[in-house]
Write a protein that holds these residues in place. Sequence first.
Motif, PDB file in Angstrom:
ATOM      1  N   ILE A   1       2.763  11.981   0.385  1.00 16.37           N
ATOM      2  CA  ILE A   1       2.450  10.587   0.991  1.00 16.37           C
ATOM      3  C   ILE A   1       2.251  10.233   2.344  1.00 16.37           C
ATOM      4  N   PRO A   2       1.392   9.540   3.082  1.00 21.67           N
ATOM      5  CA  PRO A   2       1.265   9.493   4.276  1.00 21.67           C
ATOM      6  C   PRO A   2       2.353   8.648   5.052  1.00 21.67           C
ATOM      7  N   VAL A   3       2.876   8.815   5.937  1.00 20.59           N
ATOM      8  CA  VAL A   3       3.964   8.262   6.289  1.00 20.59           C
ATOM      9  C   VAL A   3       3.732   7.472   7.848  1.00 20.59           C
ATOM     10  N   GLU A   4       3.847   6.391   8.152  1.00 19.97           N
ATOM     11  CA  GLU A   4       3.719   5.824   9.280  1.00 19.97           C
ATOM     12  C   GLU A   4       4.884   4.688   9.549  1.00 19.97           C
ATOM     13  N   GLY A   5       5.022   4.808  10.890  1.00 21.05           N
ATOM     14  CA  GLY A   5       6.259   4.034  11.196  1.00 21.05           C
ATOM     15  C   GLY A   5       7.761   4.803  10.837  1.00 21.05           C
ATOM     16  N   ARG A   6       8.818   3.654  10.797  1.00 19.93           N
ATOM     17  CA  ARG A   6      10.160   4.081  10.616  1.00 19.93           C
ATOM     18  C   ARG A   6      10.836   2.966   9.609  1.00 19.93           C
ATOM     19  N   ASP A   7      10.113   2.338   9.068  1.00 21.63           N
ATOM     20  CA  ASP A   7      10.782   1.180   8.082  1.00 21.63           C
ATOM     21  C   ASP A   7      11.150   1.903   6.730  1.00 21.63           C
TER      22      ASP A   7
ATOM     23  N   CYS B   1       1.184  12.267  -9.635  1.00 19.31           N
ATOM     24  CA  CYS B   1       0.697  13.712  -9.496  1.00 19.31           C
ATOM     25  C   CYS B   1       1.844  14.746  -9.712  1.00 19.31           C
ATOM     26  N   TYR B   2       3.344  14.261  -9.341  1.00 11.09           N
ATOM     27  CA  TYR B   2       4.221  15.334  -9.618  1.00 11.09           C
ATOM     28  C   TYR B   2       4.512  15.336 -11.091  1.00 11.09           C
ATOM     29  N   SER B   3       4.294  14.108 -11.837  1.00 11.62           N
ATOM     30  CA  SER B   3       4.584  14.382 -13.159  1.00 11.62           C
ATOM     31  C   SER B   3       3.585  15.273 -13.952  1.00 11.62           C
ATOM     32  N   ARG B   4       2.610  15.544 -13.358  1.00 13.44           N
ATOM     33  CA  ARG B   4       1.437  16.371 -13.901  1.00 13.44           C
ATOM     34  C   ARG B   4       1.627  17.718 -13.483  1.00 13.44           C
ATOM     35  N   GLY B   5       2.724  18.168 -12.545  1.00 12.41           N
ATOM     36  CA  GLY B   5       3.127  19.283 -12.001  1.00 12.41           C
ATOM     37  C   GLY B   5       2.168  19.662 -10.645  1.00 12.41           C
ATOM     38  N   ASP B   6       1.540  18.683 -10.104  1.00 11.76           N
ATOM     39  CA  ASP B   6       0.948  19.016  -8.701  1.00 11.76           C
ATOM     40  C   ASP B   6       1.762  18.516  -7.920  1.00 11.76           C
TER      41      ASP B   6
ATOM     42  N   HIS C   1       0.650  -1.419  -0.029  1.00  4.96           N
ATOM     43  CA  HIS C   1       0.158   0.103  -0.084  1.00  4.96           C
ATOM     44  C   HIS C   1       0.819   1.355  -0.186  1.00  4.96           C
ATOM     45  N   PRO C   2       1.972   1.334   0.927  1.00  2.00           N
ATOM     46  CA  PRO C   2       2.934   2.612   0.905  1.00  2.00           C
ATOM     47  C   PRO C   2       3.352   2.849  -0.504  1.00  2.00           C
ATOM     48  N   PHE C   3       3.833   1.731  -1.446  1.00  2.00           N
ATOM     49  CA  PHE C   3       4.098   1.849  -2.776  1.00  2.00           C
ATOM     50  C   PHE C   3       3.258   2.473  -3.661  1.00  2.00           C
ATOM     51  N   VAL C   4       1.902   1.905  -3.373  1.00  2.00           N
ATOM     52  CA  VAL C   4       0.706   2.465  -4.188  1.00  2.00           C
ATOM     53  C   VAL C   4       0.563   3.824  -4.223  1.00  2.00           C
ATOM     54  N   GLU C   5       0.758   4.186  -2.931  1.00  2.00           N
ATOM     55  CA  GLU C   5       0.497   5.823  -2.605  1.00  2.00           C
ATOM     56  C   GLU C   5       1.565   6.498  -3.156  1.00  2.00           C
ATOM     57  N   MET C   6       2.758   6.037  -3.057  1.00  2.00           N
ATOM     58  CA  MET C   6       3.885   6.649  -3.690  1.00  2.00           C
ATOM     59  C   MET C   6       3.614   6.814  -5.256  1.00  2.00           C
ATOM     60  N   ASN C   7       3.377   5.665  -5.709  1.00  2.00           N
ATOM     61  CA  ASN C   7       3.174   5.786  -7.306  1.00  2.00           C
ATOM     62  C   ASN C   7       1.952   6.856  -7.731  1.00  2.00           C
ATOM     63  N   ARG C   8       0.927   6.858  -6.865  1.00  2.00           N
ATOM     64  CA  ARG C   8      -0.067   7.971  -7.109  1.00  2.00           C
ATOM     65  C   ARG C   8       0.463   9.158  -7.020  1.00  2.00           C
ATOM     66  N   ALA C   9       1.444   9.487  -5.850  1.00  2.00           N
ATOM     67  CA  ALA C   9       1.990  10.597  -5.836  1.00  2.00           C
ATOM     68  C   ALA C   9       2.947  11.158  -6.774  1.00  2.00           C
ATOM     69  N   VAL C  10       3.774  10.221  -7.278  1.00  2.00           N
ATOM     70  CA  VAL C  10       4.704  10.336  -8.323  1.00  2.00           C
ATOM     71  C   VAL C  10       4.093  10.740  -9.613  1.00  2.00           C
TER      72      VAL C  10
ATOM     73  N   GLU D   1      10.041  15.238   0.918  1.00  2.00           N
ATOM     74  CA  GLU D   1      11.064  16.213   0.698  1.00  2.00           C
ATOM     75  C   GLU D   1      11.113  16.539  -0.472  1.00  2.00           C
ATOM     76  N   MET D   2      11.247  15.491  -1.418  1.00  2.00           N
ATOM     77  CA  MET D   2      11.788  15.857  -2.805  1.00  2.00           C
ATOM     78  C   MET D   2      10.373  16.822  -3.410  1.00  2.00           C
ATOM     79  N   ALA D   3       9.221  16.233  -3.219  1.00  2.00           N
ATOM     80  CA  ALA D   3       8.002  17.245  -3.821  1.00  2.00           C
ATOM     81  C   ALA D   3       8.114  18.427  -3.118  1.00  2.00           C
ATOM     82  N   GLU D   4       8.500  18.733  -1.709  1.00  2.00           N
ATOM     83  CA  GLU D   4       8.644  20.077  -1.286  1.00  2.00           C
ATOM     84  C   GLU D   4       9.694  20.936  -2.104  1.00  2.00           C
ATOM     85  N   GLN D   5      10.777  20.063  -2.286  1.00  2.00           N
ATOM     86  CA  GLN D   5      11.828  20.971  -3.109  1.00  2.00           C
ATOM     87  C   GLN D   5      11.314  21.413  -4.529  1.00  2.00           C
TER      88      GLN D   5
END
Length: 485
Positions: A218-224, A208-213, A197-206, A235-239
């Motif tokens: 990405i919701p982050v849970e834990g420290r894995d 969005c980034y490719s469209r300029g949004d 699921h985290p990778f699905v969320e990452m793919n969805r976010a990426v 952090e990359m999206a913020e930059q």
Amino acid sequence: MRRIRFRTIFSRMMFMQCLTVALSVLLLGIVLTVVVHAQRRQEFGTQLNRYAQTVRSRLFDGSADSEARIRIIAEENDLLIERVGAHGTVNAYFADEKWRAFSEQGLAETAYERIAPRASEIGDDTASYFKKADFPVLTVYCTAADATEGGLLLIVGDLRPLRSATAEMLLWTVLISVIGLIASGVVSYYTSYRVIHPFVEMNRAVQCYSRGDFSTRIPVEGRDEAAQLGESLNEMAEQLRGLEDTRRSFVANVSHELRSPLTSMKGFLEAMQDGTIPEESFPEYIGIVLNETRRMVTLVNDLLDLARIESGTIQLNFEVFDINELIRRTLLTFEARLIENEMEMDVRFAQEQCTVLADPAQIGQVLRNLIDNAIKYSPKGRPLSISTYSMRRTVYVTVRDNGIGIPQEDVPHVFDRFYKVEKAHTPAPQMGSGLGLSIVKRIIESHGQSITVRSARGRGTQFTFTLERASAMKRVSDGGKRNVP
């Protein structure tokens, strides 16, 4: 047969986990079934051996009811007990009719013919063998001889109940495997979902980034590892959002900086062309147009310099030179402006000669920009100062004015491109392009050094940058010059 394909990691993980659990449970069940069956068969043979010894002792204890007792043993334990006499006579004891047909097959006679010749080897011990007629049986035999009569004693047990128990155990194994498969499917779905699921969320976010949004996070849970990757992408999206804002601001500022002088020049030229401006005023307005042209040329050159510095295409020619001498030569180019603004220049060098390792042309541009800003933003008659001093391997160069200063809230942004502190309070002739200090900072950073600013409203501004001090040994070893990309 068509090959099954799993197009997603989720389906592959589910399939492999379920298959692993099901095969493990099934294999473990089969191994346990085989082991338990072998153990039960061994126990059954041991039990038959005890019956054989008991029956043997009953035959020769001299009691009148010995045969009745043997018959009871056969009935209670569902056994076939046969005694073969020394002359081939057979006595059979059984309760179930299934043993009648089995006894009529001549098992006892056959066993006697085969075993009797070596009966002396068996002695008081027992031996066993497996035989299958209409159904599987286990036979235990021993000698049944006394001092007057020889013979053979056979105890036959039915193995079908043992086989049924084994089959039932195997059935339970298959059932448990199915239950384990279902349970593992549920657990695998949950664990695979948590992993994927985290990778699905990452793919969805990426996407969005490719469209300029760049507002998607990405919701982050834990420290894995997935959480760390999610934090890195956030952090990359913020930059990227900062870079996008900078780009838009850059385009808007460049458009504004170019449009204003072009509009002014166009207006003046059209006015001169259509006669709105009288001919005798042409020289004055031509001078204004030339000034705007020079400002545009300066802006374009600054943009080109900044682009080359940021792209790394400028080659820095490092040389060992005297920074004090470079400051003196630079100040000579501002002599006319200093006199015009009635400013005195306070030059303070900690030592007469201070050699550094840097690109003299680029450092000269840094000095020109800083001195130009000091003159531009200082009222007439206010003194300026420039100083150098060294500490260990570092040389510090400071340019200070006594002008209007910079508000504290604007100090962190003075090196940003097109950032202008005095957007409303500074007179138009003093307005720069907002690129000079950006160029200064990037030149200093390309040398691996730093620049700082200290300022307060109404108290002036002080810029200090560092350079690498050149030792005498470096002057000799480097030959006075080296190129660094």
